[in-house]
Design a protein around this motif. Sequence first.
Motif, PDB file in Angstrom:
ATOM      1  N   ILE A 265       0.877  -1.169   0.000  1.00 26.83           N
ATOM      2  CA  ILE A 265       0.000   0.000   0.000  1.00 26.83           C
ATOM      3  C   ILE A 265       0.914   1.219   0.000  1.00 26.83           C
ATOM      4  O   ILE A 265       1.657   1.447   0.958  1.00 26.83           O
ATOM      5  CB  ILE A 265      -0.909   0.034   1.237  1.00 26.83           C
ATOM      6  CG1 ILE A 265      -1.769  -1.223   1.326  1.00 26.83           C
ATOM      7  CG2 ILE A 265      -1.815   1.285   1.202  1.00 26.83           C
ATOM      8  CD1 ILE A 265      -2.562  -1.342   2.621  1.00 26.83           C
TER       9      ILE A 265
ATOM     10  N   ILE B 290      -1.657  -0.931  -3.925  1.00 22.20           N
ATOM     11  CA  ILE B 290      -2.839  -0.140  -3.600  1.00 22.20           C
ATOM     12  C   ILE B 290      -2.387   1.283  -3.304  1.00 22.20           C
ATOM     13  O   ILE B 290      -1.487   1.492  -2.481  1.00 22.20           O
ATOM     14  CB  ILE B 290      -3.575  -0.724  -2.381  1.00 22.20           C
ATOM     15  CG1 ILE B 290      -4.050  -2.149  -2.683  1.00 22.20           C
ATOM     16  CG2 ILE B 290      -4.768   0.154  -1.987  1.00 22.20           C
ATOM     17  CD1 ILE B 290      -4.620  -2.879  -1.477  1.00 22.20           C
TER      18      ILE B 290
ATOM     19  N   ASP C  91      -3.526  -2.262  -8.135  1.00 26.38           N
ATOM     20  CA  ASP C  91      -4.628  -3.141  -7.738  1.00 26.38           C
ATOM     21  C   ASP C  91      -5.876  -2.315  -7.448  1.00 26.38           C
ATOM     22  O   ASP C  91      -6.993  -2.711  -7.779  1.00 26.38           O
ATOM     23  CB  ASP C  91      -4.224  -3.938  -6.498  1.00 26.38           C
ATOM     24  CG  ASP C  91      -5.390  -4.687  -5.881  1.00 26.38           C
ATOM     25  OD1 ASP C  91      -5.807  -5.699  -6.464  1.00 26.38           O
ATOM     26  OD2 ASP C  91      -5.887  -4.243  -4.832  1.00 26.38           O
TER      27      ASP C  91
ATOM     28  N   LYS D 161      -7.298   3.191  -2.137  1.00 25.20           N
ATOM     29  CA  LYS D 161      -8.073   3.423  -0.918  1.00 25.20           C
ATOM     30  C   LYS D 161      -8.352   4.919  -0.838  1.00 25.20           C
ATOM     31  O   LYS D 161      -7.435   5.746  -0.878  1.00 25.20           O
ATOM     32  CB  LYS D 161      -7.289   2.981   0.313  1.00 25.20           C
ATOM     33  CG  LYS D 161      -7.870   3.489   1.648  1.00 25.20           C
ATOM     34  CD  LYS D 161      -6.967   3.122   2.811  1.00 25.20           C
ATOM     35  CE  LYS D 161      -7.256   3.932   4.063  1.00 25.20           C
ATOM     36  NZ  LYS D 161      -8.582   3.730   4.638  1.00 25.20           N
TER      37      LYS D 161
ATOM     38  N   TYR E 292     -11.217   0.957  -3.113  1.00 25.06           N
ATOM     39  CA  TYR E 292     -11.332   0.497  -1.730  1.00 25.06           C
ATOM     40  C   TYR E 292     -11.844   1.665  -0.892  1.00 25.06           C
ATOM     41  O   TYR E 292     -11.123   2.643  -0.696  1.00 25.06           O
ATOM     42  CB  TYR E 292      -9.972   0.046  -1.191  1.00 25.06           C
ATOM     43  CG  TYR E 292      -9.446  -1.229  -1.793  1.00 25.06           C
ATOM     44  CD1 TYR E 292      -9.879  -2.469  -1.320  1.00 25.06           C
ATOM     45  CD2 TYR E 292      -8.512  -1.207  -2.816  1.00 25.06           C
ATOM     46  CE1 TYR E 292      -9.391  -3.648  -1.852  1.00 25.06           C
ATOM     47  CE2 TYR E 292      -8.010  -2.382  -3.356  1.00 25.06           C
ATOM     48  CZ  TYR E 292      -8.453  -3.597  -2.872  1.00 25.06           C
ATOM     49  OH  TYR E 292      -7.957  -4.771  -3.399  1.00 25.06           O
TER      50      TYR E 292
END
Length: 378
Positions: A143, A176, A216, A219, A242
Motif C-alpha cells: 500500500i 494499492i 490493484d 483506498k 477500496y
Amino acid sequence: MSNLGQLDAAPRTAPVFNSRRAYAAAHVVPQAEAENTPGGAVKLDWDATLRIRHRLWQLGLGVAEAMDTAQRGMGLDWPSSAELIRRSAQEAQAVNGLLACGAGTDQLDPASIGDGGAKALKRILAAYRQQIDVVQNAGGTVILMASRALAKAARHADDYFTVYSTLLDELDRPAILHWLGDMFDPALRGYWGSTDLQSAEQTVLQIISAHPEKVDGIKMSLLDPGREISLRRRLPLGVRMYTGDDYNYSSLIHGDEYGHSDALLGAFAAIAPVASEALAAYDRGEPEQGRALLATTEELSRHIFAEPTYYYKTGIAFLSWLNGDQPGFQMVAGLHAARSVPHLRELHRLASLAGVLKDPGLARSRMDDWLRVCGVQR
C-alpha cells in the motif's frame, strides 16, 4: 509463528469472500507495563497484536497492516512498523490470510526535506523504496501510503506523478494507492498537488491510467461519498476502489448499477463480526441483507471517527479492550488519553447496540471498572 496458544481454534486456511474484497486496518497493542507515553520507546505486546490479526483472518477479512490505524506517524516508528510487517506476513502465510502493508516515508527527518526540489524528491523515493522492499520481501501487497514528506516537498502535481510513476514502474506486483484526507492527517492537506478535489482526482487518474497493470486499487478516505463514486466510475477496468469512508461504507460497499466499492477500513477492525456476516450475505446473493447489517454499525463508526478524526484509533483500542482482545486499555505514545470519558462511555453504548461486543458481561464489567478509576459512577 509466535506463541498464540490462547487463540481459539485458529484455522489452517482463512475463509475468503468472493463478492467483495475487504481489509480491516488493525491496531497495535503495547506491552501493558511499558512506558506508553508521548515520546516513549515502542514496546509491543506481540501475542496480543498478532491474535487480533488472526481473529480478522478467521472472520474472512484481510488485514491492512502498519497503516495509520496502527499509529503510523502517531507513535509507531518505522523500525517497529517493519517488524510488525514481517511478523504479520509470517502469520498470514501460515493461514493463507490476505495481507496488504503500508509503505511510506515516515523514517525521514522532516528537516531533510527543506523547501522541496529535486534532492528532496530523491530522498522521498529512497525512503519509499526502503519500505517497499520490506513489504515485498515479506510477501505482502504494497500500500503506497500518502506521504507527509511528499506533501511538504511537492511543488505541483507533476512531482506526484513523477514519484508515483517511478515507484509503480519498479514494483514486483500491483499496489494499492492511498488517498487520505486532511481530516485524518492535517499534514496531508493539498495532496496530489491541489486543495481542489477535482484537480486532485484528475492527477490520481493520470497516475493510475499510466500504470493500470501496477495498480490493484486505490483506498479513498475523504468522507465524501460523492467524490468516491465519481472516481470509482472513472477507474480503468480491473482497478478497485477500496472505500476508506468510515461514515458511509454501507452504501458504498453495496454499490449501484455502475459498480461497488471494496473496503479498506479502520472501522472494520471495530465491527469485524458484523462486517463478516454482511459480506457473507453478499456472497449468498442477499445484498439487501448485507447492506442492512453494515448500516446497523455506522452510528458506532461515526462516533469512533468523530472530530478530531485522527484520534479514532483510541476508540478502536478501547473497544478491543472491552472485548477482551488486549489486557489493558493502553496505546503507544499515550494515545489512550486522546478521547474523553463521555466519548468512550457513549462508544460502549453504541457498540452494544451494534452487536459487536463478544461478551457483553465482560464489556460491562470492564466499563464499570474503568469508570470507577476515572471517578465516575454509573
